[in-house]
Write a protein that holds these residues in place. Sequence first.
Motif, PDB file in Angstrom:
ATOM      1  N   ALA A 169       0.865  -1.190   0.000  1.00  0.00           N
ATOM      2  CA  ALA A 169       0.000   0.000   0.000  1.00  0.00           C
ATOM      3  C   ALA A 169       0.896   1.232   0.000  1.00  0.00           C
ATOM      4  O   ALA A 169       1.570   1.509   0.988  1.00  0.00           O
ATOM      5  CB  ALA A 169      -0.921  -0.001   1.224  1.00  0.00           C
ATOM      6  N   LEU A 170       0.939   1.954  -1.110  1.00  0.00           N
ATOM      7  CA  LEU A 170       1.714   3.192  -1.193  1.00  0.00           C
ATOM      8  C   LEU A 170       0.843   4.314  -0.614  1.00  0.00           C
ATOM      9  O   LEU A 170       0.272   5.121  -1.338  1.00  0.00           O
ATOM     10  CB  LEU A 170       2.115   3.481  -2.641  1.00  0.00           C
ATOM     11  CG  LEU A 170       2.951   2.394  -3.327  1.00  0.00           C
ATOM     12  CD1 LEU A 170       3.330   2.828  -4.738  1.00  0.00           C
ATOM     13  CD2 LEU A 170       4.206   2.063  -2.534  1.00  0.00           C
ATOM     14  N   ASN A 171       0.744   4.325   0.705  1.00  0.00           N
ATOM     15  CA  ASN A 171      -0.193   5.222   1.392  1.00  0.00           C
ATOM     16  C   ASN A 171       0.498   6.444   1.992  1.00  0.00           C
ATOM     17  O   ASN A 171       0.159   6.914   3.067  1.00  0.00           O
ATOM     18  CB  ASN A 171      -0.946   4.456   2.487  1.00  0.00           C
ATOM     19  CG  ASN A 171      -0.030   3.906   3.574  1.00  0.00           C
ATOM     20  OD1 ASN A 171       1.091   3.507   3.302  1.00  0.00           O
ATOM     21  ND2 ASN A 171      -0.507   3.863   4.815  1.00  0.00           N
ATOM     22  N   GLY A 172       1.469   6.978   1.269  1.00  0.00           N
ATOM     23  CA  GLY A 172       2.168   8.169   1.726  1.00  0.00           C
ATOM     24  C   GLY A 172       3.618   7.873   2.034  1.00  0.00           C
ATOM     25  O   GLY A 172       4.137   6.797   1.726  1.00  0.00           O
ATOM     26  N   GLY A 173       4.278   8.851   2.654  1.00  0.00           N
ATOM     27  CA  GLY A 173       5.694   8.690   2.958  1.00  0.00           C
ATOM     28  C   GLY A 173       6.562   9.186   1.820  1.00  0.00           C
ATOM     29  O   GLY A 173       6.075   9.492   0.726  1.00  0.00           O
ATOM     30  N   PRO A 174       7.875   9.249   2.045  1.00  0.00           N
ATOM     31  CA  PRO A 174       8.789   9.736   1.008  1.00  0.00           C
ATOM     32  C   PRO A 174       8.928   8.747  -0.136  1.00  0.00           C
ATOM     33  O   PRO A 174       8.592   7.564   0.002  1.00  0.00           O
ATOM     34  CB  PRO A 174      10.115   9.884   1.767  1.00  0.00           C
ATOM     35  CG  PRO A 174      10.013   8.904   2.888  1.00  0.00           C
ATOM     36  CD  PRO A 174       8.571   8.883   3.278  1.00  0.00           C
ATOM     37  N   GLU A 175       9.442   9.237  -1.257  1.00  0.00           N
ATOM     38  CA  GLU A 175       9.632   8.363  -2.422  1.00  0.00           C
ATOM     39  C   GLU A 175      10.575   7.217  -2.092  1.00  0.00           C
ATOM     40  O   GLU A 175      10.419   6.104  -2.607  1.00  0.00           O
ATOM     41  CB  GLU A 175      10.178   9.172  -3.604  1.00  0.00           C
ATOM     42  CG  GLU A 175      10.286   8.356  -4.881  1.00  0.00           C
ATOM     43  CD  GLU A 175      10.683   9.203  -6.073  1.00  0.00           C
ATOM     44  OE1 GLU A 175      10.936   8.623  -7.139  1.00  0.00           O
ATOM     45  OE2 GLU A 175      10.738  10.444  -5.932  1.00  0.00           O
ATOM     46  N   ALA A 176      11.547   7.467  -1.206  1.00  0.00           N
ATOM     47  CA  ALA A 176      12.481   6.410  -0.821  1.00  0.00           C
ATOM     48  C   ALA A 176      11.746   5.241  -0.186  1.00  0.00           C
ATOM     49  O   ALA A 176      12.152   4.078  -0.327  1.00  0.00           O
ATOM     50  CB  ALA A 176      13.528   6.960   0.142  1.00  0.00           C
ATOM     51  N   ALA A 177      10.653   5.516   0.542  1.00  0.00           N
ATOM     52  CA  ALA A 177       9.879   4.443   1.156  1.00  0.00           C
ATOM     53  C   ALA A 177       9.209   3.578   0.095  1.00  0.00           C
ATOM     54  O   ALA A 177       9.107   2.360   0.241  1.00  0.00           O
ATOM     55  CB  ALA A 177       8.839   5.020   2.107  1.00  0.00           C
ATOM     56  N   ASP A 178       8.754   4.212  -1.006  1.00  0.00           N
ATOM     57  CA  ASP A 178       8.155   3.451  -2.099  1.00  0.00           C
ATOM     58  C   ASP A 178       9.184   2.502  -2.706  1.00  0.00           C
ATOM     59  O   ASP A 178       8.898   1.329  -2.975  1.00  0.00           O
ATOM     60  CB  ASP A 178       7.649   4.394  -3.194  1.00  0.00           C
ATOM     61  CG  ASP A 178       6.464   5.235  -2.737  1.00  0.00           C
ATOM     62  OD1 ASP A 178       5.993   5.032  -1.594  1.00  0.00           O
ATOM     63  OD2 ASP A 178       6.022   6.089  -3.517  1.00  0.00           O
ATOM     64  N   VAL A 179      10.382   3.022  -2.943  1.00  0.00           N
ATOM     65  CA  VAL A 179      11.445   2.210  -3.542  1.00  0.00           C
ATOM     66  C   VAL A 179      11.779   1.036  -2.628  1.00  0.00           C
ATOM     67  O   VAL A 179      11.911  -0.118  -3.071  1.00  0.00           O
ATOM     68  CB  VAL A 179      12.706   3.067  -3.806  1.00  0.00           C
ATOM     69  CG1 VAL A 179      13.852   2.198  -4.300  1.00  0.00           C
ATOM     70  CG2 VAL A 179      12.390   4.170  -4.813  1.00  0.00           C
ATOM     71  N   PRO A 199      -0.258   4.586 -10.441  1.00  0.00           N
ATOM     72  CA  PRO A 199       0.375   3.755 -11.465  1.00  0.00           C
ATOM     73  C   PRO A 199       1.650   4.363 -12.044  1.00  0.00           C
ATOM     74  O   PRO A 199       2.630   3.649 -12.293  1.00  0.00           O
ATOM     75  CB  PRO A 199      -0.710   3.624 -12.543  1.00  0.00           C
ATOM     76  CG  PRO A 199      -1.992   3.854 -11.813  1.00  0.00           C
ATOM     77  CD  PRO A 199      -1.675   4.860 -10.749  1.00  0.00           C
ATOM     78  N   GLN A 200       1.661   5.691 -12.271  1.00  0.00           N
ATOM     79  CA  GLN A 200       2.845   6.321 -12.848  1.00  0.00           C
ATOM     80  C   GLN A 200       4.039   6.182 -11.913  1.00  0.00           C
ATOM     81  O   GLN A 200       5.158   5.884 -12.342  1.00  0.00           O
ATOM     82  CB  GLN A 200       2.551   7.803 -13.139  1.00  0.00           C
ATOM     83  CG  GLN A 200       3.711   8.512 -13.829  1.00  0.00           C
ATOM     84  CD  GLN A 200       3.350   9.942 -14.218  1.00  0.00           C
ATOM     85  OE1 GLN A 200       2.222  10.394 -13.974  1.00  0.00           O
ATOM     86  NE2 GLN A 200       4.288  10.650 -14.804  1.00  0.00           N
ATOM     87  N   ARG A 201       3.786   6.379 -10.631  1.00  0.00           N
ATOM     88  CA  ARG A 201       4.874   6.266  -9.658  1.00  0.00           C
ATOM     89  C   ARG A 201       5.361   4.823  -9.543  1.00  0.00           C
ATOM     90  O   ARG A 201       6.558   4.545  -9.468  1.00  0.00           O
ATOM     91  CB  ARG A 201       4.378   6.758  -8.296  1.00  0.00           C
ATOM     92  CG  ARG A 201       5.488   6.952  -7.276  1.00  0.00           C
ATOM     93  CD  ARG A 201       4.969   7.748  -6.086  1.00  0.00           C
ATOM     94  NE  ARG A 201       6.010   8.068  -5.132  1.00  0.00           N
ATOM     95  CZ  ARG A 201       5.826   8.773  -4.045  1.00  0.00           C
ATOM     96  NH1 ARG A 201       4.622   9.254  -3.790  1.00  0.00           N
ATOM     97  NH2 ARG A 201       6.819   9.032  -3.223  1.00  0.00           N
ATOM     98  N   ILE A 202       4.421   3.883  -9.548  1.00  0.00           N
ATOM     99  CA  ILE A 202       4.779   2.469  -9.459  1.00  0.00           C
ATOM    100  C   ILE A 202       5.606   2.053 -10.667  1.00  0.00           C
ATOM    101  O   ILE A 202       6.640   1.388 -10.538  1.00  0.00           O
ATOM    102  CB  ILE A 202       3.513   1.598  -9.356  1.00  0.00           C
ATOM    103  CG1 ILE A 202       2.777   1.895  -8.050  1.00  0.00           C
ATOM    104  CG2 ILE A 202       3.874   0.118  -9.423  1.00  0.00           C
ATOM    105  CD1 ILE A 202       1.369   1.313  -7.998  1.00  0.00           C
TER     106      ILE A 202
END
Length: 210
Positions: A169-179, A199-202
């Motif tokens: 769940a990409l429910n916020g946080g910095p981009e580094a957390a997504d990576v 989707p674009q970020r993923i």
Amino acid sequence: MPLIPEEPQIHEKAQGPRATPASGRTAPTPRPVPGPRPAAPPRPGRPGPVRPTPPAQRAPRDTAAAKPGPSGPAAPATAAATPQIQLIPATPDGALDAAEEAVDLLLDSGRTPGDVLVITTGDPHPWAAHELSFGDAAYWAQHDAGDDVFYADAAVADRAASRAVVVVALNGGPEAADVTALGVAHSRAGALLIVCGDPQRINSVLGAGV
């Protein structure tokens, strides 16, 4: 190669529509769970007084009555496995709800709770916050028991073992957390990786070779 966003779906057959759609979801049709699940009984082996039922804690399913997936029971995840990836478009505010709906559909289709790991990038899931209130050791003991859905923050998800299905769940946080979350999720998912978010970020993270 960038992924093409597709409508949210779980390959195991769901049992019914959901009454309340996830916030921020772009699903064409609401898909409610057939009815509320009973609260799970306290797990054995815990010291001290009986704890209140954790938020969103799931009752164990009757595995004898569970329907097998298309390929039969899931084999143990291995590091060499290449999971199938599914994208569920969602805003940061709606990503956690979308992940919860995905988990419901997985369990309704026959997956056991111990098959599923959920990773969040922003606020922790209420179940994780509740269990962590009893201490880090008790929280990870739930993980080691392997009999329930386990929720982990991206910052500590690398401590989690592989499971057949990982939901992010990409429910916020910095981009580094997504990576971090997507990298760990890809390495821990044995059969299926479900990502709920923009989707674009993923695609940009996955396309970078995660």
